[in-house]
Design a protein around this motif. Structure first.
Motif, mmCIF file in Angstrom:
data_model
loop_
_atom_site.group_PDB
_atom_site.id
_atom_site.type_symbol
_atom_site.label_atom_id
_atom_site.label_comp_id
_atom_site.label_asym_id
_atom_site.label_seq_id
_atom_site.Cartn_x
_atom_site.Cartn_y
_atom_site.Cartn_z
ATOM 1 N N PRO A 36 0.801 -1.224 0.000
ATOM 2 C CA PRO A 36 0.000 0.000 0.000
ATOM 3 C C PRO A 36 0.837 1.280 0.000
ATOM 4 C CG PRO A 36 -0.759 -1.503 1.714
ATOM 5 C CD PRO A 36 0.531 -2.052 1.170
ATOM 6 N N ARG A 37 2.095 1.175 0.424
ATOM 7 C CA ARG A 37 2.950 2.362 0.506
ATOM 8 C C ARG A 37 3.673 2.665 -0.805
ATOM 9 N NH1 ARG A 37 5.179 -0.202 5.448
ATOM 10 N NH2 ARG A 37 7.121 -0.244 4.267
ATOM 11 N N LEU A 38 3.558 1.774 -1.779
ATOM 12 C CA LEU A 38 4.214 2.005 -3.064
ATOM 13 C C LEU A 38 3.590 3.188 -3.797
ATOM 14 C CD1 LEU A 38 4.526 -1.553 -4.612
ATOM 15 C CD2 LEU A 38 6.377 -0.131 -3.745
ATOM 16 N N THR A 39 4.435 3.971 -4.428
ATOM 17 C CA THR A 39 3.932 5.026 -5.296
ATOM 18 C C THR A 39 3.734 4.403 -6.671
ATOM 19 O OG1 THR A 39 5.149 6.692 -4.055
ATOM 20 C CG2 THR A 39 4.416 7.303 -6.266
ATOM 21 N N LEU A 40 2.485 4.099 -6.972
ATOM 22 C CA LEU A 40 2.125 3.434 -8.217
ATOM 23 C C LEU A 40 0.954 4.178 -8.815
ATOM 24 C CD1 LEU A 40 2.517 1.022 -10.137
ATOM 25 C CD2 LEU A 40 0.951 -0.267 -8.666
ATOM 26 N N GLN A 41 1.180 4.745 -9.983
ATOM 27 C CA GLN A 41 0.150 5.561 -10.617
ATOM 28 C C GLN A 41 -0.492 4.818 -11.774
ATOM 29 O OE1 GLN A 41 1.978 9.301 -11.593
ATOM 30 N NE2 GLN A 41 2.664 9.648 -9.518
ATOM 31 N N ALA A 42 -1.687 5.245 -12.113
ATOM 32 C CA ALA A 42 -2.398 4.662 -13.250
ATOM 33 C C ALA A 42 -1.513 4.736 -14.491
ATOM 34 C CB ALA A 42 -3.701 5.404 -13.492
ATOM 35 N N GLY A 43 -1.484 3.626 -15.227
ATOM 36 C CA GLY A 43 -0.705 3.578 -16.447
ATOM 37 C C GLY A 43 0.730 3.149 -16.264
ATOM 38 N N GLN A 44 1.188 2.998 -15.022
ATOM 39 C CA GLN A 44 2.551 2.533 -14.788
ATOM 40 C C GLN A 44 2.583 1.008 -14.723
ATOM 41 O OE1 GLN A 44 3.794 4.675 -11.187
ATOM 42 N NE2 GLN A 44 5.210 5.825 -12.486
ATOM 43 N N GLN A 45 3.771 0.474 -14.489
ATOM 44 C CA GLN A 45 3.952 -0.969 -14.338
ATOM 45 C C GLN A 45 4.733 -1.245 -13.053
ATOM 46 O OE1 GLN A 45 5.286 -4.358 -17.285
ATOM 47 N NE2 GLN A 45 7.059 -3.111 -16.801
ATOM 48 N N LEU A 46 4.207 -2.151 -12.255
ATOM 49 C CA LEU A 46 4.910 -2.651 -11.074
ATOM 50 C C LEU A 46 5.679 -3.893 -11.484
ATOM 51 C CD1 LEU A 46 5.504 -2.952 -8.023
ATOM 52 C CD2 LEU A 46 3.282 -4.104 -7.819
ATOM 53 N N VAL A 47 6.979 -3.901 -11.223
ATOM 54 C CA VAL A 47 7.808 -5.070 -11.536
ATOM 55 C C VAL A 47 8.272 -5.678 -10.226
ATOM 56 C CG1 VAL A 47 9.936 -5.896 -12.610
ATOM 57 C CG2 VAL A 47 8.570 -4.128 -13.753
ATOM 58 N N ILE A 48 8.095 -6.988 -10.109
ATOM 59 C CA ILE A 48 8.617 -7.717 -8.957
ATOM 60 C C ILE A 48 9.763 -8.573 -9.469
ATOM 61 C CG2 ILE A 48 8.125 -9.324 -7.087
ATOM 62 C CD1 ILE A 48 5.237 -8.350 -7.199
ATOM 63 N N ASP A 49 10.954 -8.229 -9.024
ATOM 64 C CA ASP A 49 12.179 -8.897 -9.452
ATOM 65 C C ASP A 49 12.509 -10.000 -8.450
ATOM 66 O OD1 ASP A 49 14.746 -9.665 -10.139
ATOM 67 O OD2 ASP A 49 15.447 -7.622 -10.502
ATOM 68 N N LEU A 50 12.444 -11.238 -8.915
ATOM 69 C CA LEU A 50 12.649 -12.395 -8.051
ATOM 70 C C LEU A 50 14.039 -13.005 -8.210
ATOM 71 C CD1 LEU A 50 9.166 -14.054 -8.671
ATOM 72 C CD2 LEU A 50 9.834 -12.595 -6.761
ATOM 73 N N THR A 51 14.979 -12.238 -8.727
ATOM 74 C CA THR A 51 16.322 -12.739 -9.001
ATOM 75 C C THR A 51 16.914 -13.499 -7.822
ATOM 76 O OG1 THR A 51 16.775 -10.937 -10.541
ATOM 77 C CG2 THR A 51 18.676 -12.067 -9.628
ATOM 78 N N GLY A 52 16.774 -12.969 -6.631
ATOM 79 C CA GLY A 52 17.437 -13.555 -5.473
ATOM 80 C C GLY A 52 16.590 -14.493 -4.642
ATOM 81 N N ILE A 53 15.416 -14.859 -5.115
ATOM 82 C CA ILE A 53 14.554 -15.737 -4.326
ATOM 83 C C ILE A 53 15.131 -17.151 -4.296
ATOM 84 C CG2 ILE A 53 12.281 -16.899 -4.355
ATOM 85 C CD1 ILE A 53 12.204 -14.127 -3.150
#
Length: 120
Positions: A36-53
């Motif tokens: 909920p604290r992410l600054t995410l605006q309409a039209g943007q893309q959220l990327v979750i990078d799992l490289t280190g999982i």
């Protein structure tokens, strides 16, 4: 003891969440609290990078779904980057490979993203 490192960064296309370590029942709430604290605006893309999982259980998958819900609520897109084989198999088994676009890197996700067109 479960170890998860979470790092966020802003990019021109939207926020990137980089996860490293174990995404499980003990660490998933930390990621869920962040959403909920992410600054995410309409039209943007959220990327979750799992490289280190190194490990992901059903709680981790639930967090990925929560992140998708956060993106949809913001009228934004979501993509996963560098999904480990084991996580990729889990996503496929439950059908979420049809819901999450995946890319080899966060940079590839940003390059593949097309911003929405606005109509006058």
């Amino acid at each position: 003891m479960t170890q998860l490192t979470v790092h966020t960064r802003a990019t021109p296309t939207g926020p990137v969440i980089e996860l490293a370590g174990e995404l499980d029942n003990n660490s998933a709430p930390d990621v869920r609290t962040l959403l909920p604290r992410l600054t995410l605006q309409a039209g943007q893309q959220l990327v979750i990078d799992l490289t280190g999982i190194t490990f992901c259980d059903s709680s981790g998958i639930t967090v990925l779904i929560a992140a998708r819900n956060r993106a949809l609520a913001a009228r934004a897109d979501i993509a996963l980057a560098a999904v480990p084989d084991r996580v990729s198999r889990m996503l496929h088994i439950v059908g979420l490979d049809q819901v999450f676009p995946t890319h080899p890197t966060a940079q590839a996700a940003a390059a593949a993203w097309t911003p929405p067109t606005t109509h006058p």
